[in-house]
Design an enzyme around this catalytic site. Structure first.
Site, mmCIF file in Angstrom:
data_model
loop_
_atom_site.group_PDB
_atom_site.id
_atom_site.type_symbol
_atom_site.label_atom_id
_atom_site.label_comp_id
_atom_site.label_asym_id
_atom_site.label_seq_id
_atom_site.Cartn_x
_atom_site.Cartn_y
_atom_site.Cartn_z
ATOM 1 N N CYS A 154 0.844 -1.195 0.000
ATOM 2 C CA CYS A 154 0.000 0.000 0.000
ATOM 3 C C CYS A 154 0.878 1.243 0.000
ATOM 4 C CB CYS A 154 -0.950 0.087 1.185
ATOM 5 S SG CYS A 154 -2.165 -1.207 1.236
ATOM 6 N N ARG A 197 4.447 -0.370 -4.440
ATOM 7 C CA ARG A 197 4.026 -0.784 -3.101
ATOM 8 C C ARG A 197 2.697 -1.548 -3.118
ATOM 9 N NH1 ARG A 197 6.811 1.735 1.001
ATOM 10 N NH2 ARG A 197 5.141 1.143 2.415
ATOM 11 N N TRP A 199 -2.469 -2.782 -1.750
ATOM 12 C CA TRP A 199 -2.108 -4.199 -1.775
ATOM 13 C C TRP A 199 -3.019 -4.850 -0.746
ATOM 14 C CZ3 TRP A 199 -0.167 -8.012 1.508
ATOM 15 C CH2 TRP A 199 0.394 -9.130 0.885
ATOM 16 N N ASN A 212 -2.239 2.354 5.483
ATOM 17 C CA ASN A 212 -1.353 1.246 5.149
ATOM 18 C C ASN A 212 -1.043 0.519 6.443
ATOM 19 O OD1 ASN A 212 0.649 -0.449 4.166
ATOM 20 N ND2 ASN A 212 2.238 1.125 4.269
ATOM 21 N N GLY A 213 -1.170 -0.798 6.454
ATOM 22 C CA GLY A 213 -0.903 -1.562 7.671
ATOM 23 C C GLY A 213 -2.098 -2.433 8.007
ATOM 24 N N GLU A 252 18.498 -17.459 -5.020
ATOM 25 C CA GLU A 252 18.102 -16.150 -5.542
ATOM 26 C C GLU A 252 17.688 -16.269 -7.016
ATOM 27 O OE1 GLU A 252 17.196 -13.462 -4.476
ATOM 28 O OE2 GLU A 252 17.463 -12.028 -6.083
ATOM 29 N N LYS A 269 13.964 -15.193 -8.205
ATOM 30 C CA LYS A 269 13.735 -14.175 -9.239
ATOM 31 C C LYS A 269 12.916 -14.780 -10.367
ATOM 32 C CE LYS A 269 14.705 -11.485 -7.849
ATOM 33 N NZ LYS A 269 15.156 -10.691 -6.746
ATOM 34 N N GLU A 286 9.296 -15.351 -9.313
ATOM 35 C CA GLU A 286 8.647 -14.084 -8.974
ATOM 36 C C GLU A 286 8.142 -13.340 -10.213
ATOM 37 O OE1 GLU A 286 11.453 -11.410 -7.147
ATOM 38 O OE2 GLU A 286 9.892 -10.232 -6.185
ATOM 39 N N HIS A 343 18.286 -36.196 -3.035
ATOM 40 C CA HIS A 343 17.511 -36.646 -1.867
ATOM 41 C C HIS A 343 16.019 -36.376 -2.043
ATOM 42 C CE1 HIS A 343 21.098 -37.686 0.347
ATOM 43 N NE2 HIS A 343 21.626 -36.526 -0.003
ATOM 44 N N LYS A 401 6.534 -4.272 -3.243
ATOM 45 C CA LYS A 401 7.961 -4.056 -3.017
ATOM 46 C C LYS A 401 8.329 -4.156 -1.549
ATOM 47 C CE LYS A 401 12.094 -2.711 -4.341
ATOM 48 N NZ LYS A 401 12.890 -3.790 -4.959
HETATM 49 O O1 M6R Z 1 13.036 -4.603 1.726
HETATM 50 P P1 M6R Z 1 13.568 -5.956 2.059
HETATM 51 O O2 M6R Z 1 14.910 -6.214 1.509
HETATM 52 O O3 M6R Z 1 13.529 -6.232 3.541
HETATM 53 O O4 M6R Z 1 12.551 -6.961 1.384
HETATM 54 C C1 M6R Z 1 12.616 -8.338 1.618
HETATM 55 C C2 M6R Z 1 11.823 -9.137 0.591
HETATM 56 O O5 M6R Z 1 10.460 -8.841 0.686
HETATM 57 C C3 M6R Z 1 12.301 -8.839 -0.840
HETATM 58 O O6 M6R Z 1 13.660 -9.088 -0.974
HETATM 59 C C4 M6R Z 1 11.539 -9.707 -1.863
HETATM 60 O O7 M6R Z 1 11.871 -11.040 -1.672
HETATM 61 C C5 M6R Z 1 11.896 -9.247 -3.289
HETATM 62 N N1 M6R Z 1 10.702 -8.835 -3.985
HETATM 63 C C6 M6R Z 1 12.533 -10.298 -4.114
HETATM 64 O O8 M6R Z 1 12.837 -9.832 -5.398
#
Ligand code: M6R
Length: 605
Positions: A2, A27, A74, A100-101, A480, A484, A487, A503, A600
């Site tokens: 949000c 956001r 969001w 937001n929250g 990672e 990615k 995602e 395994h 984000k």
């Molecule tokens: O702002 P942060 O680094 O604490 O965020 C952590 C995760 O939410 C963030 O890295 C998320 O996994 C990314 N969207 C991955 O690309």
């Protein structure tokens, strides 16, 4: 998670709000709305859909005024519909609120309000706020007091902005969720994040938890919920407003991948003396970390992968260290003690899970440090020590340049810790590592210029699943790479330690499941064996390596990286995997900068 924007005294309120919302779209992008006070009542317009989708409609439908609030959502409580979109209003449209929250006690507040005959129109937790505010307006001497009474009744996390019919003011409050005031000559802005208003001002006031702010033309007052004035400093943020635009790139993610050499140069600037083989981390002079027994990292998502990388670097120099997923940290019976250094790695500095883990560590008496990109963020302000990664603003939801800058920051930090921790053994090859760090921006440029990732994405994009394996420093990169990929492509992808494949996961390997093996760092023999096992089951093998020629018999394809210090090879390999995910997602026509269901900055637990 949000985005909130508000402005007072801007040249034209609605376009300013919509610009701010567009800047905050990373956001959340389920719905958007604005409310404007224009001297003849409140104009409130909101719609399901992203800001980009509804921007034109909102700008045509909304009357302008001097004071306004806006929101991009969001969803947490209730699906993304027009009625659940913010702003929410009371029954008489006297008050409009964006939030937001999560308001933890909204169910009891709602039941009480309903008992008093209030009719709700949405499923959200937020809607209790305008109804309560409206009730208090009837009894309180002024809107400020009524707002403070409203805030007093709320439990949970919130950043709130509200406007009231007939009042040229925005009423705001924060608790556990970011809110920042932008201060210009004649105008004020209020937002979840600085990029929302960076094109208007770089001077900001970071509100703290439990702060209330009242913003009027020419004046911003910060006060406690009891009404006592609080002094908050105006700080200057040195992010370049240009950095918040896409420039010539089709997506923010692509821009952020391609600007990694610049980000890295900023991360390293003034911090590494290659000749003297020293690091100079402002705020962490030699001796800062004497007397601790262990290091614990807490982080989520991509930042967790950076933390895992950092933890393995510390293992290398004999420092006892563990990387925890922040969202699980408080389920363990306080792993930290007064002798622990707990390092929160967080790009935004606002991830609720990570902030909770930091509090859990501080409650156990540990010293906390934040490694973050955002000056003024909650993590930066709550930690005992802060190291800024200086990557510049990252807008794409998928973290790219911040991962690279986090790992480099942790590499520098590992040197400081190795010098300070009593039983550590600083690396003998630090001269080589330092030289490789200095060369790293150029090496990343080489990867970007010569990458075959787009061709490989084209070859494999329609396959069934994608596996990534690596050992030691290659393992966080495998994780990672998979994160990615899933995602932004929405395809099934998993990252494993190389040896884990046999395994269980090997059962899923087929000719339609390409395996990306990280042949980086110092521990590759077994990775090659594990890749062979997958090849025998028909999986196409892609090696990410500095020396593809050596593995011609095994590799169906290769993604080449320049030769560098083994501790940094994983970073270069990761750039190749970023490009692979980007191109695959692009070919599939995905919403790359705003992948479905994600946001984000995840400011709820
Ligand atoms: O702002 P942060 O680094 O604490 O965020 C952590 C995760 O939410 C963030 O890295 C998320 O996994 C990314 N969207 C991955 O690309």
């Amino acid at each position: 998670m949000c985005g909130i924007i508000a402005c007072v005294g801007a040249d034209s309120t609605v376009p300013t709000l919509l610009n701010g919302l567009q800047n905050l779209e990373y956001r959340g992008y389920d719905s958007a709305g604005v409310a404007v006070e224009n001297g003849s009542g409140l104009s409130v317009y909101k719609r399901a859909g992203s800001v980009s989708d509804v921007r034109d409609e909102l700008s045509q439908m909304t009357d302008d005024g001097d004071v306004g609030i806006g929101h991009t959502r969001w969803s947490t409580h209730g699906p993304p519909t027009d009625v659940n979109a913010h702003p929410h209003t009371d029954e008489d449209d006297e008050v409009a609120v964006v939030h937001n929250g999560v308001i933890d006690n909204y169910q009891s507040l709602r039941a009480e309000l309903e008992d008093r005959g209030v009719e709700f129109t949405s499923d959200t937790d937020t809607e209790v706020v305008p109804h309560l505010f409206s009730e208090h307006l009837e009894h309180c001497p002024d809107a400020e007091t009524a707002f403070r009474r409203t805030v007093e009744a709320l439990d949970g996390s919130y950043a709130i902005a509200a406007v009231v019919d007939g009042e040229e003011a925005v009423y705001a409050a924060r608790n556990g969720t970011p809110l920042v005031v932008g201060v210009d000559d004649d105008s004020y802005y209020l937002a979840s994040d600085v990029p929302a208003f960076l094109e208007y001002t770089q001077d900001v006031v970071f509100l703290e938890d439990e702060d209330v702010a009242v913003v009027r033309p020419g004046d911003v007052a910060t006060l406690s919920v009891n009404g006592e004035p609080i002094d908050r400093e105006v700080e200057h943020v040195d992010w370049d407003p240009q950095e918040t635009g896409k420039g010539a790139y089709e997506h923010f993610m692509l821009k952020e991948i391609h600007t990694q050499p610049t980000a890295l140069t900023q991360t390293l600037e003034g911090r590494l003396d290659v000749d003297e083989e020293t690091v100079d981390l402002e705020g962490f002079p030699p001796g800062t970390f004497e007397g601790y027994d262990d290091v614990q990292f807490v982080a989520c998502g991509t930042s967790y992968h950076a933390a895992l990388y950092g933890s393995k670097l510390l293992d290398d120099v004999g420092i006892d260290s563990t990387a925890y997923r922040a969202n699980e940290y408080d389920t363990s019976s306080s792993p930290a003690s007064e002798d622990s250094l707990v390092v929160a790695v967080t790009q935004s500095g606002e991830t609720a899970d990570t902030l909770t883990a930091m509090r859990h560590a501080a409650d156990a008496g540990a010293t906390t440090a934040a490694v973050t990109n955002v000056v003024g963020s909650t993590a930066a302000r709550n930690a005992d020590h802060t190291l800024f990664i200086r990557a510049g603003p990252e807008i794409g939801v998928a973290a790219t340049k911040t991962f690279t800058s986090q790992v480099v920051s942790l590499t520098l930090l590992s040197r400081r810790l190795a010098e300070d921790f009593p039983d550590a053994e600083p690396r003998e090859d630090f001269d080589e590592l330092a030289a490789a760090l200095r060369q790293l921006p150029e090496d990343v440029e080489t990867v970007l210029d010569g990458s075959e990732a787009a061709r490989l994405a084209d070859r494999y994009v329609n396959d069934e699943a994608f596996f990534f394996i690596g050992r030691n420093l290659g393992f966080p990169v495998a994780m990672e790479g998979a994160l990615k990929f899933k995602e932004i492509t929405y395809q099934h992808a998993e990252g494993f330690t190389s040896g884990r494949l046999k395994h269980g996961p090997l059962a899923m390997v087929t000719p339609s499941t390409p395996l990306f093996a990280l042949v980086t760092g110092r521990h590759n023999e077994k990775t090659l064996t594990n890749a062979k096992e997958a090849k025998s089951r028909g999986a196409p093998i892609v090696l990410v390596t500095a020396d593809p020629e050596e593995h011609d018999d095994l590799a169906d394809e290769a993604l080449r990286i320049p030769e560098t210090h083994p501790a940094l090879e994983g970073l270069l390999a990761n750039v190749q995997l970023q490009l692979l995910s980007y191109h695959a997602a692009d070919m599939l026509g995905r919403s790359i900068d705003k992948p479905r269901n994600l946001a984000k900055s995840v400011t709820v637990e």
